[in-house]
Write an enzyme that holds these catalytic residues in place. Sequence first.
Site, PDB file in Angstrom:
ATOM      1  N   GLU A   1      27.971  17.753   3.099  1.00  0.00           N
ATOM      2  CA  GLU A   1      28.906  16.867   2.202  1.00  0.00           C
ATOM      3  C   GLU A   1      30.117  17.666   2.790  1.00  0.00           C
ATOM      4  O   GLU A   1      30.761  18.546   2.920  1.00  0.00           O
ATOM      5  CB  GLU A   1      28.854  17.382   0.708  1.00  0.00           C
TER       6      GLU A   1
ATOM      7  N   GLY B   1      31.539  21.483   2.811  1.00  0.00           N
ATOM      8  CA  GLY B   1      32.435  22.236   3.375  1.00  0.00           C
ATOM      9  C   GLY B   1      32.926  21.452   4.580  1.00  0.00           C
ATOM     10  O   GLY B   1      32.836  20.446   4.690  1.00  0.00           O
TER      11      GLY B   1
ATOM     12  N   CYS C   1      38.223  16.975  -1.271  1.00  0.00           N
ATOM     13  CA  CYS C   1      37.585  16.461  -0.199  1.00  0.00           C
ATOM     14  C   CYS C   1      37.876  15.004  -0.155  1.00  0.00           C
ATOM     15  O   CYS C   1      37.856  14.417   0.890  1.00  0.00           O
ATOM     16  CB  CYS C   1      36.300  16.748  -0.022  1.00  0.00           C
TER      17      CYS C   1
HETATM   18  P1  NAD Z   1      34.605  27.273   2.959  1.00  0.00           P
HETATM   19  O1  NAD Z   1      35.442  28.077   3.949  1.00  0.00           O
HETATM   20  O2  NAD Z   1      34.445  27.838   1.506  1.00  0.00           O
HETATM   21  O3  NAD Z   1      33.416  26.856   3.476  1.00  0.00           O
HETATM   22  C1  NAD Z   1      32.368  26.614   2.805  1.00  0.00           C
HETATM   23  C2  NAD Z   1      30.941  27.322   3.012  1.00  0.00           C
HETATM   24  O4  NAD Z   1      30.647  27.631   4.255  1.00  0.00           O
HETATM   25  C3  NAD Z   1      31.469  28.791   2.348  1.00  0.00           C
HETATM   26  O5  NAD Z   1      30.135  29.070   1.344  1.00  0.00           O
HETATM   27  C4  NAD Z   1      31.554  29.754   3.623  1.00  0.00           C
HETATM   28  O6  NAD Z   1      31.036  31.014   3.114  1.00  0.00           O
HETATM   29  C5  NAD Z   1      30.552  29.044   4.667  1.00  0.00           C
HETATM   30  N1  NAD Z   1      30.700  29.422   5.786  1.00  0.00           N
HETATM   31  C6  NAD Z   1      31.908  29.689   6.517  1.00  0.00           C
HETATM   32  N2  NAD Z   1      31.983  30.099   7.712  1.00  0.00           N
HETATM   33  C7  NAD Z   1      30.594  29.986   7.950  1.00  0.00           C
HETATM   34  C8  NAD Z   1      30.011  30.407   9.141  1.00  0.00           C
HETATM   35  N3  NAD Z   1      30.548  30.715  10.247  1.00  0.00           N
HETATM   36  N4  NAD Z   1      28.794  30.433   8.948  1.00  0.00           N
HETATM   37  C9  NAD Z   1      28.183  29.945   7.948  1.00  0.00           C
HETATM   38  N5  NAD Z   1      28.544  29.745   6.719  1.00  0.00           N
HETATM   39  C10 NAD Z   1      29.819  29.733   6.834  1.00  0.00           C
HETATM   40  O7  NAD Z   1      35.141  25.923   2.667  1.00  0.00           O
HETATM   41  P2  NAD Z   1      35.749  24.875   3.855  1.00  0.00           P
HETATM   42  O8  NAD Z   1      35.058  24.490   4.904  1.00  0.00           O
HETATM   43  O9  NAD Z   1      37.346  25.352   4.199  1.00  0.00           O
HETATM   44  O10 NAD Z   1      35.903  23.692   2.604  1.00  0.00           O
HETATM   45  C11 NAD Z   1      36.930  22.644   3.243  1.00  0.00           C
HETATM   46  C12 NAD Z   1      36.170  21.411   3.705  1.00  0.00           C
HETATM   47  O11 NAD Z   1      35.365  21.024   2.719  1.00  0.00           O
HETATM   48  C13 NAD Z   1      37.162  20.505   4.001  1.00  0.00           C
HETATM   49  O12 NAD Z   1      36.912  20.023   5.136  1.00  0.00           O
HETATM   50  C14 NAD Z   1      36.689  19.198   2.732  1.00  0.00           C
HETATM   51  O13 NAD Z   1      36.923  18.198   3.006  1.00  0.00           O
HETATM   52  C15 NAD Z   1      35.189  19.582   2.564  1.00  0.00           C
HETATM   53  N6  NAD Z   1      34.624  19.249   1.319  1.00  0.00           N
HETATM   54  C16 NAD Z   1      33.757  18.583   1.123  1.00  0.00           C
HETATM   55  C17 NAD Z   1      33.170  18.014  -0.062  1.00  0.00           C
HETATM   56  C18 NAD Z   1      32.213  17.229  -0.324  1.00  0.00           C
HETATM   57  O14 NAD Z   1      31.856  16.886  -1.300  1.00  0.00           O
HETATM   58  N7  NAD Z   1      32.055  16.226   0.750  1.00  0.00           N
HETATM   59  C19 NAD Z   1      33.851  18.911  -1.078  1.00  0.00           C
HETATM   60  C20 NAD Z   1      34.830  19.576  -1.017  1.00  0.00           C
HETATM   61  C21 NAD Z   1      35.201  20.154   0.185  1.00  0.00           C
END
Ligand code: NAD
Length: 463
Positions: free
Chosen positions: A212, A190, A246
């Site tokens: 990641e 994320g 991502c």
């Molecule tokens: P998201 O909002 O779905 O969050 C990811 C996870 O974190 C979720 O399961 C969510 O419940 C949890 N989360 C959210 N807030 C939280 C908190 N305060 N405390 C604990 N857990 C919490 O996803 P996102 O962050 O919007 O995803 C997008 C980002 O992820 C982009 O930056 C993207 O580049 C990155 N990403 C990376 C990869 C990789 O493989 N490297 C893949 C996909 C996305």
Amino acid sequence: MTSDDIAGIVAERRRAFDTGITKPLKWRRAQLEGIRRMLTERSAEWEAALAADLHRPPTETHLADINVVLSEIAHALKHLRRWAAPKRVALPMALQPGRGYVLREPLGVVLVISPWNYPVQLLLGPVVAALAAGNAVVMKPSELAPATSAAFAKLVPQYLDARAVAVVEGAVPETTALLEQRFDHIFYTGGARVGRIVARAAAEHLTPISLELGGKSPLYVDDSVDLAAAAKRIAWGKFLNAGQTCVAPDYLLATKPVAAKLVPLIGDAVAELYGSDAQASGDYSRIVNPARFRVLDAMLADGTVAVGGGTDADDKYIAPTVLTEVAEDAPVMQEEIFGPILPVIEVDGHEDAVRRIAAREKPLALYVFSNRDDVRKAFLRGTSSGAVGFNVAVVQQTVIGLPFGGVGESGMGRYRGEAGFTTFSNEKAVLSKPLAPESLTMIFPPYTKRTDGFVRGMLRKLS
Ligand code: NAD
């Protein structure tokens, strides 16, 4: 679900792990085959879930989510015996006779937290690796892909050993409660902000983590390549899943003449991929939620629209867009875009591009479209990133033999294939030596001239 419920779910998985049920290769294979059946037998349910969450065309759900997991499973099943086998290590003369080897043992109970953008692949990819390595697993799908999250909660208990594998649905409160528990590894995918929250929580228990994350993955194009062919690959990689990938190219660096030729070709490529109106195409995704739509909509004002630019808030639609005349300090060049907007920054040439990339945080991926060897080498030497794609965008991520992960601000740790297996294993060093003959007397005190000569002789050999 309360904190106590969550603590109970984790404790139950720990009890299951402690009984040893997850360790036999037979159990691990059965779980991987369970996931395979869960994806193939219920593929209509996954297609419907991703269509509901992201307006995802079914073909793309198979291409970018389901097939990626199925190939991970096939690869793991093929190599599992070799990955799990002890690895012999040669011993120095002074320690012979004896036997040294590395035993890969499961870590215990692992937590996998995933995002919404490829909600099947990004949860099950790490889960396949964790189960192959013999761990118990707690999965936390993203609340921002609610239909997919519900499908996991329903189907995982039907296809996997529920004693050792559990799904916890929920948002911040549930994830916070999970992070209070002690795990043996946390695998988070994320954004970097939450990555830091995960890292802090893990530090309390000294739990190892994989992060990641994302960031601004740059793209550089020069005129040594067929620009029309490049434009098509770039448009596909950038606008797949409406840019919510991502490893999507985030921004384009090119000289003025190259940009002048390439931008209209990207426009042509968009029309070929999605027709003259992408909103009417069944093959083009939507922005995940209204909040993200508003962020992206505002970014459209950060430059001159050269391609696309259309929006529809009610439909969470943003057209595949290219922006020119963009200032480097505009929000679109400061934050990860994570949407279908490609800003173009004009540079003097590849050395200028390398300098600008190196001055920013290390990205997850770097793309260079050039057939010039010196240009490719300049990027390889002058920049650091999780991955590099020459004349490709995004697809490097699907090659199982290429470890996937970030560096610096784009993350830490690797998975895919054997890299995932080792991430979820403890590589235990084992040395076994018979008590006789005693080859170690040479290093026992009292130290004599002979011992000293022996040790210095060893030193000479080592230096
Ligand atoms: P998201 O909002 O779905 O969050 C990811 C996870 O974190 C979720 O399961 C969510 O419940 C949890 N989360 C959210 N807030 C939280 C908190 N305060 N405390 C604990 N857990 C919490 O996803 P996102 O962050 O919007 O995803 C997008 C980002 O992820 C982009 O930056 C993207 O580049 C990155 N990403 C990376 C990869 C990789 O493989 N490297 C893949 C996909 C996305």
